[in-house]
Scaffold this motif. Structure first.
Motif: not given
Length: 122
Positions: A3-13
């Motif tokens: 099982q895989l869970v991603e994190s760390g995404g977001g909005l960046v310039q």
């Protein structure tokens, strides 16, 4: 399957950095070749990067070479994607994947996470 869970995404310039993480559970992480793929709106999912079990082999798409770095910590069951000098065209949902054979094709990976959104503003 793992099982895989991603994190760390977001909005960046544009020009900024993000680090994605993918935590694995359920199976022996070090047995898996790990990869990152992405899918932009209206486009097919594409290969970004992959890494061998021992980190000795890495692959990158030409579009991210020199800007992105893949790494893994087998003790923490986690793979990372450090993304620097981000561009608006890097905007996509990023998926973590695990497989028993190394490669750059989606078919090389049998387990997938749900994805994390990365948005790069201009």
């Amino acid at each position: 399957q793992v099982q895989l869970v991603e994190s760390g995404g977001g909005l960046v310039q544009a020009g900024g950095s993000l680090r994605l993480s993918c935590a694995a559970s359920g199976r022996t992480f070090s047995n898996y070749y790990m990869g990152w793929f992405r899918q932009a709106p209206g486009k097919e999912r594409e290969f970004v990067s992959s890494i061998s079990r021992s980190e000795s082999i890495t692959y990158y798409a030409d579009s991210v070479k020199g800007r992105f770095t893949i790494s893994r910590d087998n003790a923490k069951n986690t793979v990372y994607l450090q993304m620097n000098s981000l561009k608006p065209e890097d905007t996509a949902v990023y998926y973590c994947a695990a497989g028993f054979r190394g490669g750059v094709l989606q078919a090389d990976f049998g387990s997938w996470g749900q994805g994390t959104q990365v948005t790069v503003s201009s």
